[in-house]
Every structure is written in C-alpha cells, then in structure tokens.
Design a protein around this motif. Structure first.
Motif, PDB file in Angstrom:
ATOM      1  N   ASP A 154       0.869  -1.172   0.054  1.00  0.00           N
ATOM      2  CA  ASP A 154      -0.034   0.241   0.107  1.00  0.00           C
ATOM      3  C   ASP A 154       0.804   1.176  -0.082  1.00  0.00           C
ATOM      4  O   ASP A 154       2.190   1.297   0.535  1.00  0.00           O
ATOM      5  N   PHE A 155       0.343   2.309  -0.687  1.00  0.00           N
ATOM      6  CA  PHE A 155       1.034   3.857  -0.413  1.00  0.00           C
ATOM      7  C   PHE A 155       0.187   4.704  -0.561  1.00  0.00           C
ATOM      8  O   PHE A 155      -1.165   4.593  -1.092  1.00  0.00           O
ATOM      9  N   THR A 156       0.452   5.823  -0.309  1.00  0.00           N
ATOM     10  CA  THR A 156      -0.390   7.314  -0.331  1.00  0.00           C
ATOM     11  C   THR A 156       0.447   8.156  -1.242  1.00  0.00           C
ATOM     12  O   THR A 156       1.695   8.613  -0.797  1.00  0.00           O
ATOM     13  N   GLN A 157      -0.059   8.920  -2.091  1.00  0.00           N
ATOM     14  CA  GLN A 157       0.586   9.928  -2.843  1.00  0.00           C
ATOM     15  C   GLN A 157      -0.409  10.985  -3.190  1.00  0.00           C
ATOM     16  O   GLN A 157      -1.347  10.617  -3.275  1.00  0.00           O
ATOM     17  N   ASN A 158       0.046  12.287  -3.456  1.00  0.00           N
ATOM     18  CA  ASN A 158      -0.973  13.470  -3.504  1.00  0.00           C
ATOM     19  C   ASN A 158      -1.467  13.254  -5.201  1.00  0.00           C
ATOM     20  O   ASN A 158      -0.520  13.050  -6.065  1.00  0.00           O
ATOM     21  N   ASP A 196       4.651  19.747 -17.033  1.00  0.00           N
ATOM     22  CA  ASP A 196       4.558  18.716 -18.229  1.00  0.00           C
ATOM     23  C   ASP A 196       3.884  17.573 -18.028  1.00  0.00           C
ATOM     24  O   ASP A 196       3.191  17.149 -18.489  1.00  0.00           O
ATOM     25  N   TRP A 197       4.135  17.269 -16.712  1.00  0.00           N
ATOM     26  CA  TRP A 197       2.856  16.032 -16.094  1.00  0.00           C
ATOM     27  C   TRP A 197       1.500  16.285 -16.381  1.00  0.00           C
ATOM     28  O   TRP A 197       0.864  15.550 -16.899  1.00  0.00           O
ATOM     29  N   LEU A 198       1.195  17.477 -15.890  1.00  0.00           N
ATOM     30  CA  LEU A 198      -0.327  17.910 -16.185  1.00  0.00           C
ATOM     31  C   LEU A 198      -0.562  18.124 -17.741  1.00  0.00           C
ATOM     32  O   LEU A 198      -1.811  17.826 -17.988  1.00  0.00           O
ATOM     33  N   ALA A 199       0.216  18.690 -18.672  1.00  0.00           N
ATOM     34  CA  ALA A 199       0.075  18.814 -19.810  1.00  0.00           C
ATOM     35  C   ALA A 199      -0.117  17.222 -20.509  1.00  0.00           C
ATOM     36  O   ALA A 199      -1.219  17.214 -21.255  1.00  0.00           O
ATOM     37  N   ALA A 200       0.668  16.359 -20.039  1.00  0.00           N
ATOM     38  CA  ALA A 200       0.361  15.043 -20.641  1.00  0.00           C
ATOM     39  C   ALA A 200      -0.607  14.343 -20.388  1.00  0.00           C
ATOM     40  O   ALA A 200      -1.226  13.629 -21.099  1.00  0.00           O
ATOM     41  N   ILE A 201      -1.082  14.630 -19.123  1.00  0.00           N
ATOM     42  CA  ILE A 201      -2.345  14.051 -18.593  1.00  0.00           C
ATOM     43  C   ILE A 201      -3.463  14.416 -19.557  1.00  0.00           C
ATOM     44  O   ILE A 201      -4.332  13.891 -20.122  1.00  0.00           O
ATOM     45  N   LYS A 202      -3.554  15.919 -19.826  1.00  0.00           N
ATOM     46  CA  LYS A 202      -4.547  16.574 -20.607  1.00  0.00           C
ATOM     47  C   LYS A 202      -4.486  15.972 -22.179  1.00  0.00           C
ATOM     48  O   LYS A 202      -5.451  15.619 -22.575  1.00  0.00           O
ATOM     49  N   ASN A 203      -3.189  16.103 -22.689  1.00  0.00           N
ATOM     50  CA  ASN A 203      -2.957  15.722 -23.949  1.00  0.00           C
ATOM     51  C   ASN A 203      -3.195  14.362 -24.284  1.00  0.00           C
ATOM     52  O   ASN A 203      -3.846  14.005 -25.533  1.00  0.00           O
ATOM     53  N   ASP A 204      -2.995  13.256 -23.539  1.00  0.00           N
ATOM     54  CA  ASP A 204      -3.072  12.012 -23.880  1.00  0.00           C
ATOM     55  C   ASP A 204      -4.412  11.508 -23.241  1.00  0.00           C
ATOM     56  O   ASP A 204      -4.848  10.343 -23.437  1.00  0.00           O
ATOM     57  N   GLY A 205      -5.276  12.410 -22.695  1.00  0.00           N
ATOM     58  CA  GLY A 205      -6.702  11.932 -22.402  1.00  0.00           C
ATOM     59  C   GLY A 205      -6.729  11.044 -21.108  1.00  0.00           C
ATOM     60  O   GLY A 205      -7.731  10.018 -21.172  1.00  0.00           O
ATOM     61  N   LEU A 206      -5.829  11.225 -20.364  1.00  0.00           N
ATOM     62  CA  LEU A 206      -5.698  10.365 -19.121  1.00  0.00           C
ATOM     63  C   LEU A 206      -6.786  10.709 -17.857  1.00  0.00           C
ATOM     64  O   LEU A 206      -6.430  11.429 -17.046  1.00  0.00           O
ATOM     65  N   THR A 207      -8.066  10.262 -18.049  1.00  0.00           N
ATOM     66  CA  THR A 207      -8.936  10.662 -17.120  1.00  0.00           C
ATOM     67  C   THR A 207      -8.995   9.951 -15.667  1.00  0.00           C
ATOM     68  O   THR A 207     -10.163  10.640 -15.089  1.00  0.00           O
ATOM     69  N   TRP A 208      -8.148   8.977 -15.606  1.00  0.00           N
ATOM     70  CA  TRP A 208      -8.555   8.371 -14.397  1.00  0.00           C
ATOM     71  C   TRP A 208      -7.486   9.269 -13.358  1.00  0.00           C
ATOM     72  O   TRP A 208      -6.791   9.925 -13.680  1.00  0.00           O
ATOM     73  N   THR A 209      -7.497   8.842 -12.105  1.00  0.00           N
ATOM     74  CA  THR A 209      -6.839   9.390 -10.900  1.00  0.00           C
ATOM     75  C   THR A 209      -5.217   9.397 -11.276  1.00  0.00           C
ATOM     76  O   THR A 209      -4.896   8.034 -11.611  1.00  0.00           O
ATOM     77  N   GLN A 210      -4.500  10.147 -11.176  1.00  0.00           N
ATOM     78  CA  GLN A 210      -3.212  10.471 -11.331  1.00  0.00           C
ATOM     79  C   GLN A 210      -2.723  11.090 -10.021  1.00  0.00           C
ATOM     80  O   GLN A 210      -2.977  11.999  -9.347  1.00  0.00           O
ATOM     81  N   VAL A 211      -1.364  10.497  -9.639  1.00  0.00           N
ATOM     82  CA  VAL A 211      -0.754  10.928  -8.201  1.00  0.00           C
ATOM     83  C   VAL A 211       0.697  10.660  -8.665  1.00  0.00           C
ATOM     84  O   VAL A 211       1.376  10.196  -9.619  1.00  0.00           O
ATOM     85  N   SER A 212       1.596  11.702  -7.863  1.00  0.00           N
ATOM     86  CA  SER A 212       2.872  11.631  -7.755  1.00  0.00           C
ATOM     87  C   SER A 212       3.662  12.265  -6.545  1.00  0.00           C
ATOM     88  O   SER A 212       2.957  13.336  -6.016  1.00  0.00           O
ATOM     89  N   ASP A 213       4.736  11.967  -6.354  1.00  0.00           N
ATOM     90  CA  ASP A 213       5.529  12.855  -5.311  1.00  0.00           C
ATOM     91  C   ASP A 213       6.444  13.504  -5.922  1.00  0.00           C
ATOM     92  O   ASP A 213       7.239  14.567  -5.242  1.00  0.00           O
ATOM     93  N   LEU A 214       6.343  13.675  -7.329  1.00  0.00           N
ATOM     94  CA  LEU A 214       7.483  14.081  -8.093  1.00  0.00           C
ATOM     95  C   LEU A 214       8.775  14.263  -7.678  1.00  0.00           C
ATOM     96  O   LEU A 214       9.560  15.412  -7.618  1.00  0.00           O
ATOM     97  N   LYS A 215       9.294  13.210  -7.428  1.00  0.00           N
ATOM     98  CA  LYS A 215      10.454  12.831  -6.897  1.00  0.00           C
ATOM     99  C   LYS A 215      11.395  12.084  -8.136  1.00  0.00           C
ATOM    100  O   LYS A 215      12.159  11.398  -7.794  1.00  0.00           O
ATOM    101  N   PHE A 216      11.061  11.891  -9.363  1.00  0.00           N
ATOM    102  CA  PHE A 216      11.624  11.477 -10.374  1.00  0.00           C
ATOM    103  C   PHE A 216      11.828   9.820 -10.197  1.00  0.00           C
ATOM    104  O   PHE A 216      10.868   9.407  -9.805  1.00  0.00           O
ATOM    105  N   TRP A 217      13.102   9.641 -10.347  1.00  0.00           N
ATOM    106  CA  TRP A 217      13.336   8.003 -10.067  1.00  0.00           C
ATOM    107  C   TRP A 217      13.447   7.695  -8.634  1.00  0.00           C
ATOM    108  O   TRP A 217      13.448   6.529  -8.049  1.00  0.00           O
ATOM    109  N   ASN A 218      13.323   8.678  -7.712  1.00  0.00           N
ATOM    110  CA  ASN A 218      13.294   8.650  -6.443  1.00  0.00           C
ATOM    111  C   ASN A 218      11.639   8.232  -5.820  1.00  0.00           C
ATOM    112  O   ASN A 218      11.546   8.377  -4.793  1.00  0.00           O
TER     113      ASN A 218
END
Length: 378
Positions: free
Chosen positions: A245-249, A312-334
């Motif tokens: 389990d995990f939690t991210q914004n 860029d992340w937000l733009a890709a979500i919009k441009n690719d039509g990803l309408t489901w829940t998206q999360v990230s801690d924006l820590k790249f490979w970490n």
C-alpha cells in the motif's frame, strides 16, 4: 576512441565477479594478415574495462591475461592498421565469452566468422544459439509481414493476430532456454541464460526454481549470488502477493491511498511525461479503460516526473486523455511508490484484484485487455 568505446561498452554488460583471478591465453590466426594489421581484445576485469592488443605475423597473434569469472569479450581485427581510435562499429568484430584456459580463434579472412576452439562456454553458446535460430527466423518473418503490410491491412484484428504469434514465439523461446538450463546445470551459460528466461517481467519464483537446479559450483560464483540476491525483492511484488500500500498526492494535492480502490480491479500504471514508450502505450490504456471502466476496473497513474516537470506532467495528462486518478510525489526516479514496487524502468504496471492481491504485471498492448477479459469473466 570515444565512438568505438561507447559501441563496445553497450555490448559489455557489467557482470559481478568472483575473487579468484583466472589466467587465459588466446591463440589466434586470421588468414595471412601481417603488420600493420593488429588484433584488439576488450573485456572486463572486475569493474574495469581492459583493452589489450597484439601484432599479427602470417595471420597469427597471441593474447593473454587474467579474469575473475567468465565474461563477455570482443575481439577486433584492424586489417589495415589504421589504429584503434579510428575504428568504429563497422570494424571486423567477434563477440564471444572469455574464460580461463587456452582457446583458439581461427578464421580464413574475417574474425567475425571465426571458429572458437577449446572453450566449453562458447560451445554451449553456439549450441543454444543454434536451437534459438529457427525461432529468430520466424520472428524476422513476422516483422517483415508487419513492415510490408499496407496501411489498410493494419486493422486491430491484424495487429492482434501478429501479437498472438509473437507471444507464441516468446513462449517457444522460453521453453528452449529452460530446457537448456535444466540439461546443462554445470554450464556458466545456464546462469547467464536465467536473465532472458522470461523477458522484462520474469516470475521470480520460477527463476528461483531454475536457479536451484544449477550445480553448486555455478551457484557459488559471485555472479550467481548477486542474481539470487536480486531475486528476493522481486518476490514481494510478484503475481500472487499482496500489493504494497502507498499514499501519494493527486494533481490537486489531495492524498490518495492505493487501498482506497479495494473492491475493484485497479491497474497501477507507472509512467512519466518524459517517457516516450509510456506515451506510446497511453492510447492503449485509454482504450481499455474506456471499455472496462464500468465493469469494476479502473487505473491509478503514478508519475515519475520531477518537481520541475510538474507542468509537463499535467499537460501530458490532458493531451493523452488520461481521465483516471493520477498521483505523484514528483521525486523522479526516487518516487517512493516506484521504490516500493522495485520499478527500475517504465512503463511498468501491476494489475491488482479487488482484495488487494497482484494478479499480473507489465501488461502492454493486447495483453492488458486479454487479462481483463480473463479476470472479469467477459
């Protein structure tokens, strides 16, 4: 030199080595080449890359040194004596395995066509390649069919059929490799073959079982011990285990917990706006999501973007039509969720059932829909 070194390094994966040094000797003969012709040998000694050379008289040359364990090596013949720095990927090259003892490399004109003698490891490699060659030929034909097909021919049914045939070939290849490992427990090549048994999404429990069939001598090498060590964390996210389990914004800064999706099948999809293969796969995920979102299935996207790439992340979500829940801690490979799932490359995904158990991983292309049809009973 930089150009050829880059070329060589891409062909020489770093392999963990045992501690005891082992001597080797190469007795070579390539036609009747003489000065200024020269032979260059490139191989690994621990963490270091070694480049050795020898002049040629009447086609003959000798090279020797020490290694720690059998390792990949490259022999390059500079026919005109232009110098190592000027050689490139078009040079006359032989890829082979270097092991202790004395081995011969003989060819009538080109080292790329040389016969290797006195080396069990290279004999094993030749044997396995011969068994895999018919499968490779079939794969080449399928690639040719796909390449030559007219645009009108490339319907979803056509692509699905090709995909099925490729999967059949992958299964056939896996069978050949497994059979070789089981038949050759004393071969160092059997240990190396474990890396290619199941492609990018191996079953660690199956690999562990195959590993245990290797002889004690092979399993005592540091390469084998490191392989065994690398398997252990993969078992924590293998199909059949409970999903960590995990939690991210989410994009609005609201915390989202994976376990909040219990009761549905959820595809945890690791991706990033900067990842080309991820963006290429997104239309397939969108198609499948739209088809099954009302049938107890959803997607949770986990981005490996960095803080500076938030837009860029937000733009890709919009441009690719990803309408489901998206999360990230924006820590790249970490990214902490990626670390929890031992994700080392993307795209990567895990299909989790309504009870929180992982049922499949790295489903791409038609595999995702086929698996959903299976688990949803459609």
């Amino acid at each position: 030199m930089r150009k050829i070194l880059f070329f060589f390094i891409t062909l020489l994966p770093v392999m963990a080595m045992a501690q005891t040094e082992q001597a080797f000797i190469i007795n070579g003969k390539i036609g009747e080449l003489s000065t200024p012709a020269k032979a260059y040998l490139i191989y690994k000694l621990g963490a270091n890359q070694v480049i050795d050379s020898a002049g040629m008289i009447g086609g003959k040359f000798n090279l020797g040194g020490k290694i720690l364990n059998p390792t990949n090596a490259i022999l390059v013949v500079d026919h005109k004596g232009i110098g190592f720095e000027k050689l490139d990927s078009t040079a006359d090259i032989l890829n082979f395995y270097l092991e202790k003892g004395e081995l011969g490399i003989i060819a009538a004109d080109s080292v790329s066509k040389a016969k290797i003698t006195g080396s069990k490891l290279n004999d094993d490699d030749k044997n396995l390649k011969a068994q895999l060659e018919p499968i490779k030929q079939k794969a080449r034909k399928l690639t040719e069919i796909s390449r030559n097909a007219a645009v009108a021919q490339k319907t979803p049914e056509f692509e699905s059929t090709l995909h099925g045939r490729y999967k059949a070939l992958q299964a056939e290849q896996k069978g050949v490799i497994k059979k070789f490992i089981l038949a050759n427990p004393d071969s160092y090549l059997s240990l190396l073959a474990l890396y290619s048994v199941d492609g990018p999404a191996p079953d660690p429990f199956e690999l562990d079982s195959l590993y245990n069939t290797l002889s004690p001598a092979i399993r005592s090498t540091e390469t084998a011990l490191n392989f065994k060590k690398a398997l252990e964390p993969l078992k924590h996210t293998a199909p059949g285990t409970m999903a960590p389990d995990f939690t991210q914004n989410d994009v609005n800064g609201v915390p989202v917990k994976l376990s909040s999706f219990r009761g549905k099948y959820v595809l945890v999809d690791f991706w990033a706006s900067w990842c080309g293969p991820c963006r290429q796969e997104n239309p397939n995920v969108v198609r499948v999501y739209n088809k099954y979102k009302d049938k107890n299935f959803t997607v949770l996207g986990v981005s490996l973007d960095k803080q500076s790439g938030r837009n860029d992340w937000l733009a890709a979500i919009k441009n690719d039509g990803l309408t489901w829940t998206q999360v990230s801690d924006l820590k790249f490979w970490n990214n902490e969720a990626a670390a929890l799932y031992y994700v080392s490359s993307i795209p990567a995904n895990f299909l989790i059932d309504p009870n929180g158990k992982i049922v499949a991983k790295n489903l791409r292309g038609d595999d995702l829909e086929e698996k959903l049809k299976e688990v949803l009973g459609k």
